[in-house]
Each structure stands twice: as structure tokens, then as C-alpha cells.
Scaffold this motif. Structure first.
Motif, PDB file in Angstrom:
ATOM      1  N   THR A  95      -6.276  -1.049  -3.377  1.00 52.01           N
ATOM      2  CA  THR A  95      -4.926  -1.483  -2.979  1.00 52.01           C
ATOM      3  C   THR A  95      -4.615  -1.069  -1.537  1.00 52.01           C
ATOM      4  O   THR A  95      -3.457  -1.064  -1.129  1.00 52.01           O
ATOM      5  CB  THR A  95      -3.849  -0.900  -3.920  1.00 52.01           C
ATOM      6  N   GLU A  96      -5.642  -0.703  -0.791  1.00 55.14           N
ATOM      7  CA  GLU A  96      -5.544  -0.361   0.640  1.00 55.14           C
ATOM      8  C   GLU A  96      -4.749   0.912   0.917  1.00 55.14           C
ATOM      9  O   GLU A  96      -4.363   1.164   2.057  1.00 55.14           O
ATOM     10  CB  GLU A  96      -4.948  -1.532   1.442  1.00 55.14           C
ATOM     11  N   GLN A  97      -4.508   1.725  -0.117  1.00 62.06           N
ATOM     12  CA  GLN A  97      -3.766   2.962   0.130  1.00 62.06           C
ATOM     13  C   GLN A  97      -4.601   3.950   0.950  1.00 62.06           C
ATOM     14  O   GLN A  97      -4.055   4.746   1.707  1.00 62.06           O
ATOM     15  CB  GLN A  97      -3.343   3.605  -1.193  1.00 62.06           C
ATOM     16  N   PHE A 105       6.062   9.904   5.207  1.00 65.97           N
ATOM     17  CA  PHE A 105       4.709  10.468   5.048  1.00 65.97           C
ATOM     18  C   PHE A 105       4.108  10.984   6.359  1.00 65.97           C
ATOM     19  O   PHE A 105       3.622  12.103   6.439  1.00 65.97           O
ATOM     20  CB  PHE A 105       3.773   9.409   4.447  1.00 65.97           C
ATOM     21  N   ASN A 141       3.282  14.844   7.019  1.00 71.32           N
ATOM     22  CA  ASN A 141       1.870  15.226   6.938  1.00 71.32           C
ATOM     23  C   ASN A 141       1.117  15.218   8.260  1.00 71.32           C
ATOM     24  O   ASN A 141       0.154  15.968   8.417  1.00 71.32           O
ATOM     25  CB  ASN A 141       1.150  14.322   5.934  1.00 71.32           C
ATOM     26  N   ALA A 153       0.826  -1.228   0.000  1.00 70.52           N
ATOM     27  CA  ALA A 153       0.000   0.000   0.000  1.00 70.52           C
ATOM     28  C   ALA A 153       0.852   1.268   0.000  1.00 70.52           C
ATOM     29  O   ALA A 153       0.557   2.223   0.711  1.00 70.52           O
ATOM     30  CB  ALA A 153      -0.982  -0.013   1.181  1.00 70.52           C
ATOM     31  N   LEU A 154       1.890   1.254  -0.828  1.00 70.40           N
ATOM     32  CA  LEU A 154       2.708   2.474  -0.957  1.00 70.40           C
ATOM     33  C   LEU A 154       2.000   3.445  -1.897  1.00 70.40           C
ATOM     34  O   LEU A 154       1.274   3.024  -2.802  1.00 70.40           O
ATOM     35  CB  LEU A 154       4.085   2.119  -1.513  1.00 70.40           C
ATOM     36  N   PHE A 155       2.232   4.729  -1.682  1.00 67.41           N
ATOM     37  CA  PHE A 155       1.575   5.738  -2.513  1.00 67.41           C
ATOM     38  C   PHE A 155       2.364   5.915  -3.814  1.00 67.41           C
ATOM     39  O   PHE A 155       3.514   6.357  -3.797  1.00 67.41           O
ATOM     40  CB  PHE A 155       1.453   7.061  -1.758  1.00 67.41           C
ATOM     41  N   ASP A 156       1.703   5.575  -4.925  1.00 66.20           N
ATOM     42  CA  ASP A 156       2.387   5.559  -6.234  1.00 66.20           C
ATOM     43  C   ASP A 156       2.962   6.908  -6.638  1.00 66.20           C
ATOM     44  O   ASP A 156       3.974   6.982  -7.318  1.00 66.20           O
ATOM     45  CB  ASP A 156       1.397   5.149  -7.346  1.00 66.20           C
ATOM     46  N   SER A 157       2.269   7.975  -6.239  1.00 66.13           N
ATOM     47  CA  SER A 157       2.661   9.305  -6.728  1.00 66.13           C
ATOM     48  C   SER A 157       3.813   9.906  -5.924  1.00 66.13           C
ATOM     49  O   SER A 157       4.297  10.983  -6.271  1.00 66.13           O
ATOM     50  CB  SER A 157       1.453  10.244  -6.674  1.00 66.13           C
ATOM     51  N   LEU A 158       4.212   9.229  -4.858  1.00 65.98           N
ATOM     52  CA  LEU A 158       5.303   9.758  -4.022  1.00 65.98           C
ATOM     53  C   LEU A 158       6.552   8.897  -4.151  1.00 65.98           C
ATOM     54  O   LEU A 158       6.455   7.690  -4.371  1.00 65.98           O
ATOM     55  CB  LEU A 158       4.871   9.782  -2.551  1.00 65.98           C
ATOM     56  N   ARG A 199       8.295   2.391   6.518  1.00 69.68           N
ATOM     57  CA  ARG A 199       7.229   3.377   6.767  1.00 69.68           C
ATOM     58  C   ARG A 199       6.523   3.086   8.089  1.00 69.68           C
ATOM     59  O   ARG A 199       6.189   4.003   8.837  1.00 69.68           O
ATOM     60  CB  ARG A 199       6.227   3.360   5.607  1.00 69.68           C
ATOM     61  N   TYR A 234      -3.120  20.787   2.893  1.00 66.34           N
ATOM     62  CA  TYR A 234      -2.029  20.114   2.180  1.00 66.34           C
ATOM     63  C   TYR A 234      -1.713  20.884   0.895  1.00 66.34           C
ATOM     64  O   TYR A 234      -2.284  20.602  -0.168  1.00 66.34           O
ATOM     65  CB  TYR A 234      -2.408  18.663   1.896  1.00 66.34           C
TER      66      TYR A 234
END
Lengths: 259, 256
Positions: free
Chosen positions: B125-127, A104, A108, A91-96, A154, B39
Motif C-alpha cells: 500500500t506504499e506506506q 509524522f 519523527n 498511504a496513511l499509517f493504519d496504526s497512527l 501530511r 524510536y
């Protein structure tokens, strides 16, 4: 000693699918508990109930002796600050970038300066065996095994006192699984954290757990020290750990974890 | 008979339930949007994606719409010697109607679908769960910046579309229909009023809200893996396109 988590008679259903049917479990501070069970037995649902991502239908769920089953969103947010979670698919954030994923929460939620957060993130990446160069890549540019390591970095970035691991080794080859197991054990020991891992990988369960509990039919049917599981006199446990196709366990092909 | 009535009743109650869920979702997102923390990086990213990266699509659509409008208007008006009205027809049509509606529909396909797909993928994907466990409210982090960017960027895009569309009409009128450039510009400037432009911009702000809210809502509530994400994307584009056309009528009647 006040338990870290106390689950009593916990129930959760999705329509006519009764996933949890009276789960009882106690987890003490500083111990690493592993919940094993087949696919679709409700392990992920149980984990999400503990995190407050899915509300349990009834029963009691206490953390540090305080009832959390009906906590508000604000209370849940405050509680999660001391919990690190490693998700099944990372569940990593693709855009980062990788380092931004690790940092993160620092950036944040704790509003830490980016430069300082990056330094901590790179330290955590080093702790799980990843280089600075990897930190500058995006999650899609690294392998599945490396993504798990990033997810672990993380989870431990803010040095939480509670760690949850959801199927940490699923889909990994035995060598990578072993690396992840060693890292989990090391992180839990270093932080002195209370850990809850859910898995169906017995090798992983024995490696990372002090105690193992087996979930079947919506209930914990066996719980004991990890070293004793081989000698457990429970036929369900024996069938599961030996991977036998015949035995008392019914293969419930129509019930899946709803998450 | 009872079967038919129960079916109608079920559809009606499903509609009410969906409307209620959408209203609660948007109310929650708006409340989160107005309360700190903000943000800024997410906002800048959305301004960039919705505003700057949509410029080519909106610009090309407006340019060719303005050009076609000039040609079609000439075909009609030349039959009763009213060619002089082409400049004003192009300007009014672009600013009051075609600019906001066409830009809205194009952005709906480009942005609404992408938003639903991105947030939907994050859901399956549980993000989104990961965001919660990282002490970050997904509505504050993901939804509020998108809504804000939609409401502010659409009017800017429509303003640019108006200018490009009128320019398209000018190019065709001058180089294809042999109009006098000075007279064409004078007629455009004489007929167009501030209210024509602002009414289009007001519509655009509403359309921006519709596109982003549909994209976010369907993405946020998607389930069932890749198929669910695909379904959410379709719902987002179709529902926002239809809502744009319906809202356009009521806003036009209100701003008439």
C-alpha cells in the motif's frame, strides 16, 4: 533560471519491460506540471525515479542543476526533506491516528515536541477542511475522500517547496475530485511550490497544471500549456483527452507500472 | 543429466542469493538499530505486542505441556518404580527444551506471521515508500524495534513459561497422582540448576531473533498485492519454525 528538475534521456526497465525509454522533461521553480498517460505507461515509475525510490537505469536526472541519479541514501534522505508527496492510495499509517499521520515528519524527522506538532497538524487538517474530531480518528475510520485530504495535509505539513501528487483523484467521485483539485491548487499557490502531478484524469490535469506533458511509449510525446491541450495537433493527445477507443494509442494490457 | 544438474545448480545459487539478501537486510537493520534516532514509542509498542500480548498463548501452552509431561512421565517411570524422578524430568524438560521450543513455535505463529502481514501490507500500500519520503528510514523505524523486542521479550516469556509449565506438572502430580507437595517441590529445587534455566533463555533469545527477522524480511520484500502478503506470511511462519528446530539442535549440542 535554473530548472527545479531536468530529466534527459531517462531510461528504466524491469526485465524485458522497457518502461521509460528516453524521457526528457524540464520543470521550472514555482510551476505546476502534470504528466498524463494511460495506465501502465510508467507515470508512477517516473515519479519514483524522481523521488529516488526506484533507481533509473541511465540518463540524467538533475534537481537544482545537481545530478541526483546516483545519489547516496544519505543524500536522498536530505533531498526528500523539502519534498511533500501525496500517494495514490493515500498511504496513511493504519496504526497512527489521523493527526499523528499529518504530524509524522514533524515528530519523527524534525523531532518536534508532540504537543506543538499536534497543533500544526490540526491547523493543516483545518486547511484541507477537516475538523479536530477527525484528527483523533484512525485512517480506517474515515472515508476514502477524507483520507486523500489527510494525505494532502501530511504532504504540506512541513511546508515543502516541492510537491508530488500521484493520481490524487483516482477512485473519487467528481465532486470529491473537484474538492481535491481545488485544495491542491490552493496548497501549491499558498506555498509557492513546484508541483508535479501524475494523473489520467483530464479534468484534474487541466485544473491543477500550468503545463501538461503526455507520457506514451516510455517518452514524453507532447508538452505544452494546460490551456492549449485541447488544440494540440498530436493525434495521441487528442485520442487520450477525448477518451476515444480508436486511434494511434496501442492498448498495452500486458505492461503495468512496477512499483 | 545436464537438465538435472542445472536445476540443482539453480536451486543452490538461489539459496545463496537469498542468504546473501537476508544477511545484508539484517546487517543493515542492526546498524540502523544502533544509530540514533531511536524510536522509543515503536519499541514500547513492540515490547507490548511481543511480550505482554503473547502471555496468554505462551502461558496456556506451557501449563498444559507441563501437565501432560507429568502424566506421561508417570506412565513410563511407574513401570520401573522411578516415580520420584517425575519432578526433575518436568523441570529439566521445561527449562532446557520444551519451554523455549514451544514458546518459540507459538510466537512464530502469533508474531512472525503478524509482522510479515503488517509490514507486507505496508509495502503493497506504499506506506514504506511514504516513510522514506517522510525522511524516516523504514529499517530504523520498523525493523530495528521489532528485532530488539524479539531478542529481549522471548527470554522473558520463556522464563514465565518455565514457571507455569513446572507449576502445571506440580498440579497434576499433587492432585491427580497424589504426590507429596513438599517432596515434589524439594525434588524440583534440588535437581534444577541455574545452567538449565540460562541455556533455555539463551535459546529463547536466538529464537526471538529468528522469528522477528523472518517476519520482517518476508514482509519487507513482499510484492504482488494480497496474494503476495499471504505468501510472505506463510514463508515467515514456516521458515522461522524450521529454523527454530534446526537452531535448537545446534544450540543444544553447544550448551549440552
Amino acid at each position: 533560471m535554473t530548472p527545479k528538475f531536468t530529466l534527459e534521456n531517462l531510461y528504466k526497465s524491469f526485465g524485458d519491460k522497457h518502461v521509460l525509454q528516453g524521457v526528457d522533461l524540464t520543470i521550472y521553480p514555482g510551476e505546476s506540471v502534470v504528466i498524463i498517460g494511460g495506465s501502465g505507461t510508467g507515470k508512477s515509475v517516473l515519479l519514483k525515479c524522481l523521488l529516488g525510490l526506484i533507481p533509473a537505469d541511465r540518463g540524467s536526472l538533475k534537481m537544482d542543476g545537481k545530478e541526483i541519479i546516483k545519489e547516496s541514501a544519505v543524500e536522498n534522505e536530505a533531498r526528500l526533506k523539502d519534498i511533500g508527496v501525496m500517494f495514490q492510495g493515500s498511504a496513511l499509517f493504519d496504526s497512527l491516528k489521523v493527526w499523528e499521520n499529518v504530524a509524522f515528519r514533524l515528530i519523527n524527522a524534525q523531532h518536534m515536541e508532540r504537543k506543538k506538532a499536534k497543533k500544526i497538524a490540526l491547523e493543516k487538517l483545518a486547511a484541507v477542511g477537516l475538523t479536530e474530531k477527525v484528527g483523533e480518528l484512525f485512517p480506517a475510520e474515515i472515508s476514502g475522500g477524507m483520507q486523500r485530504r489527510v494525505a494532502l495535509a501530511r504532504a504540506i505539513a512541513t511546508q515543502p517547496h516541492i510537491l508530488f501528487f500521484d493520481e490524487p483523484t483516482s477512485g473519487l467521485d467528481p465532486i470529491f475530485s473537484s474538492v481535491i483539485n481545488d485544495l491542491i491548487r490552493k496548497c501549491v499557490n499558498d506555498l509557492g511550490a513546484t508541483a508535479l502531478t501524475i494523473t489520467h484524469d483530464m479534468n484534474s490535469a487541466r485544473h491543477v497544471g500550468d503545463r501538461i506533458a503526455m507520457l506514451y511509449g516510455g517518452k514524453i510525446i507532447w508538452c505544452g500549456p494546460a490551456k492549449d491541450i485541447k488544440e494540440a495537433d498530436n493525434p495521441y493527445v487528442q485520442q487520450f483527452i477525448q477518451g476515444l477507443s480508436k486511434g494511434p494509442i496501442q492498448l498495452e494490457t500486458d505492461v503495468r507500472d512496477v512499483a | 543429466m545436464i537438465w538435472a544438474l542445472s536445476s540443482i545448480g539453480r536451486v543452490f545459487f538461489d539459496f545463496l542469493a537469498s542468504t546473501g539478501r537476508l544477511t545484508l537486510f539484517l546487517a543493515h537493520a542492526l546498524i540502523q538499530g544502533f544509530t540514533p534516532p531511536y524510536y522509543l514509542r515503536q519499541m514500547v509498542r513492540q515490547f507490548w505486542e511481543i511480550g505482554y500480548l503473547s502471555l496468554p498463548v505462551v502461558g496456556l501452552t506451557a501449563l498444559f505441556t507441563g501437565m501432560v509431561l507429568a502424566l506421561q512421565s508417570y506412565t513410563g517411570f511407574s513401570r520401573f518404580n522411578a516415580e520420584g524422578a517425575i519432578a526433575s524430568v518436568v523441570a529439566l524438560s521445561m527449562t532446557r527444551e520444551l519451554g523455549p521450543v514451544l514458546a518459540g513455535l507459538m510466537i512464530s505463529g502469533r508474531i512472525g506471521g503478524a509482522m510479515a502481514a503488517e509490514i507486507g501490507t505496508m509495502r503493497v500500500t506504499e506506506q514504506l515508500d511514504a516513510l522514506v519520503t517522510l525522511s524516516t528510514n523504514p529499517q530504523k523505524y520498523l525493523i530495528a524495534p521489532r528485532l530488539l523486542a524479539g531478542v529481549t521479550m522471548l527470554p522473558l516469556l520463556v522464563l514465565i513459561a518455565d514457571i507455569i509449565g513446572i507449576f502445571g506438572g506440580y498440579v497434576v502430580s499433587i492432585y491427580r497422582l497424589n504426590f507429596n507437595p513438599a517432596i515434589y517441590i524439594k525434588q524440583t529445587m534440588d535437581f534444577i540448576q541455574l545452567g538449565d534455566v540460562t541455556s533455555g533463555l539463551i535459546k529463547a533469545a536466538f529464537f526471538g531473533f529468528i522469528i522477528t527477522s523472518m517476519g520482517c524480511y518476508h514482509g519487507f520484500n513482499s510484492k504482488g498485492g494480497a496474494q503476495g502478503v499471504g505468501r510472505a506470511t506463510t514463508y515467515a511462519v514456516v521458515s522461522s519454525s524450521i529454523l527454530i528446530l534446526i537452531t535448537n539442535y545446534f544450540l543444544t549440542a553447544l550448551l549440552f
